[in-house]
Design an enzyme around this catalytic site. Structure first.
Site, PDB file in Angstrom:
ATOM      1  N   GLU A 130      41.750  13.918  42.301  1.00 50.60           N
ATOM      2  CA  GLU A 130      42.021  12.556  41.818  1.00 50.60           C
ATOM      3  C   GLU A 130      43.513  12.379  41.536  1.00 50.60           C
ATOM      4  OE1 GLU A 130      39.761  10.376  42.227  1.00 50.60           O
ATOM      5  OE2 GLU A 130      38.167  11.838  42.621  1.00 50.60           O
TER       6      GLU A 130
ATOM      7  N   GLU B 279      42.403   9.649  51.295  1.00 50.86           N
ATOM      8  CA  GLU B 279      41.740  10.946  51.133  1.00 50.86           C
ATOM      9  C   GLU B 279      42.671  12.081  51.565  1.00 50.86           C
ATOM     10  OE1 GLU B 279      39.120  10.965  49.451  1.00 50.86           O
ATOM     11  OE2 GLU B 279      38.221  12.936  49.765  1.00 50.86           O
TER      12      GLU B 279
HETATM   13 ZN    ZN Z   1      38.769  11.310  47.217  1.00 54.53          ZN
END
Ligand code: ZN
Length: 500
Positions: free
Chosen positions: A262, A291
């Protein structure tokens, strides 16, 4: 130019409401008292409706029409018109009555999925999933596509990407990864992980997560760390980007690595140029690019030997009981490879295989080549072929992910693309920074963070994913980087003999 000013003012209005929405949702997932959920859902629904109306307003359509043929726009303004225009047309493409029926069916489908998963009962979920597939296929027709209806769906997550391209990067991955995994498990030396067993208090896990986030350079004056059942990052602009993690008492690594993950998302959001706020460009370039930043910090950095050289003293300060394993032993332990049934628990080597399986199935569903009723069997069969493990119930098989129950088709490839982009970006970073390992080993992440901000973060959505990757790395997206990263690293971790 009057139109441009009016267009920007309209986007700022949407942006501010979206910020409020993000904050209400953050609160809902972190600290809202149980009794508050019902009213909160209504508040969010109302606000979301206003945002939707502003985003599809005829006024906005007229601005876009004029600006799309305007020559004198800056790079950023042109990008804004491209991104906002695309969203506008996608929203407008779906008849409101169809979308309303979808929203109702989706909410039924999501709760049916929850019950079906708890009871491991695919049959009770099957009619809902059939309905969701049907909606997705109809949406694809409304959105439009050249070759494959799946392309219209993936566009919502990974602009400019097609099913054919995803298949193209997957084929070499599958060819190399499946035999490599087999060899790793058969011939490799499995790392010792016994010293990671134990009970670790949430307080101390939190202290460790904070130290990791501080080291990365996450700005706590523009963020905070809270807990959530499913960790996520929430942003209302570069100066308020909040991360969450969760503490599992007998699993120290879960909270540490979800914080690094995160934290990677958060550095991206904190690094987006403030000038882009409320222009439609103040987000990551795509789900996959976002991502890539979380996976880069979590895996390429956080699961490297230099990182553990730096982080081991911090770990033993917080957890003195872990002072015996060396940095090398810790590095090996955090890289254990374990084919498992559950995607979210998968290691770096097996993760993409979980995605391949899902992509193949959803591509088949959307193209009408696979029937929903056959999914559980197809799932079991592919798990056996790719990972060598077979679920004995549907809860740990086809029912494990929430995505399809919410009508999200075309989402899964972003996870895989994130891993591939991360490896390619990291390879370029290594090439341009010969002393990168030495810097990481002494906890000096400033250059690394600055490089990522300069090359990736600050642009927000100005460039589409493929173009951004090309600008950063000089090459088209290519799965070869990931393959060489994986085979090199895990041959070392598992002490595989070099083979020609
Ligand atoms: Zn992620």
């Amino acid at each position: 130019m009057k139109t441009l000013a009016a267009y920007k003012a309209h986007l700022r209005e949407i942006g501010k409401l979206n910020s409020a929405l993000a904050l209400l949702q953050w609160d809902q997932r972190t600290c809202l008292p149980p009794k508050g959920h019902e009213a909160r859902a209504e508040t969010i629904g109302k606000l979301a409706k206003i945002v939707f109306e502003l985003g599809t307003a005829d006024k906005l359509g007229r601005y876009l029409e004029k600006l799309e043929v305007e020559d004198g726009l800056s790079l950023e303004d042109r990008a804004s018109v491209r991104v906002v225009g695309k969203d506008y047309r996608r929203h407008k493409a779906i008849p409101p009555s169809l979308f309303e029926r979808f929203a109702v069916a989706r909410s039924r489908s999501e709760s049916a999925w929850e019950k079906a998963r708890a009871a491991s009962d695919f049959e009770s979920f099957q009619p809902h999933l059939e309905e969701m597939v049907d909606f997705a296929r109809r949406f694809a027709e409304y959105y439009g596509y050249k070759e494959n209806p799946y392309d219209a769906l993936i566009e919502g997550f990974e602009p400019g990407m097609t099913g054919r391209e995803v298949r193209g990067v997957m084929a070499p991955l599958r060819e190399r990864l499946v035999p490599f995994l087999k060899r790793l498990l058969a011939e490799g030396a499995r790392p010792d992980t016994s010293f990671l067993r134990g009970s670790f208090s949430a307080d101390r896990q939190r202290a460790l997560s904070l130290r990791a986030l501080e080291a990365m350079g996450y700005d706590f004056a523009a963020g905070r760390l809270d807990t959530a059942v499913h960790p996520f990052t929430s942003s209302t602009g570069p100066n308020d980007v909040r991360v969450t993690t969760r503490f599992v008492e007998n699993d120290l690594l879960s909270s540490l690595y979800s914080s690094l993950h995160e934290g990677g998302h958060a550095l991206y959001d904190q690094g987006i140029s403030p000038e882009l706020q409320w222009t439609g460009l103040d987000e990551g370039a795509s789900f996959g690019i976002h991502e890539s930043q979380s996976r880069l910090w979590e895996n390429m950095i956080g699961r490297s030997l230099p990182f553990w050289t730096f982080f081991r003293p911090i770990l033993t300060q917080v957890f003195p009981e872990l002072s015996s394993p060396s940095a090398d032993a810790l590095w090996r332990a955090v890289n254990v490879v374990e084919p498992s049934l559950i995607r979210v628990e998968a290691d770096e080597v097996t993760y993409n295989l979980h995605i391949m399986l899902r992509f193949e199935l959803e591509d088949g569903l959307i193209n009408g080549k696979i029937a929903v009723a056959d999914l559980p069997d197809l799932w079991r069969d592919a798990m056996g072929r790719y990972l060598g493990v077979t679920p004995t119930d549907d809860a740990s098989g086809v029912l494990q992910d929430v995505h399809w129950s919410a009508g999200l088709f075309g989402y899964f490839p972003s996870y895989m693309l994130g891993n591939l982009y991360a490896a390619q970006v990291f390879a370029t970073l290594q090439e341009e920074t010969p002393d990168l390992d030495a810097r990481i080993a002494r906890g000096d992440f400033a250059l690394l963070r600055g490089w990522l901000q300069d090359r990736v973060h600050r642009f927000g959505k100005v460039y589409e994913p493929k173009e951004l990757v090309k600008r950063v790395t000089g090459k088209e997206p290519d799965s070869a980087y990931f393959l060489s990263y994986i085979t090199r690293k895990y041959s070392e971790v598992y002490r595989l003999a070099e083979r020609g």
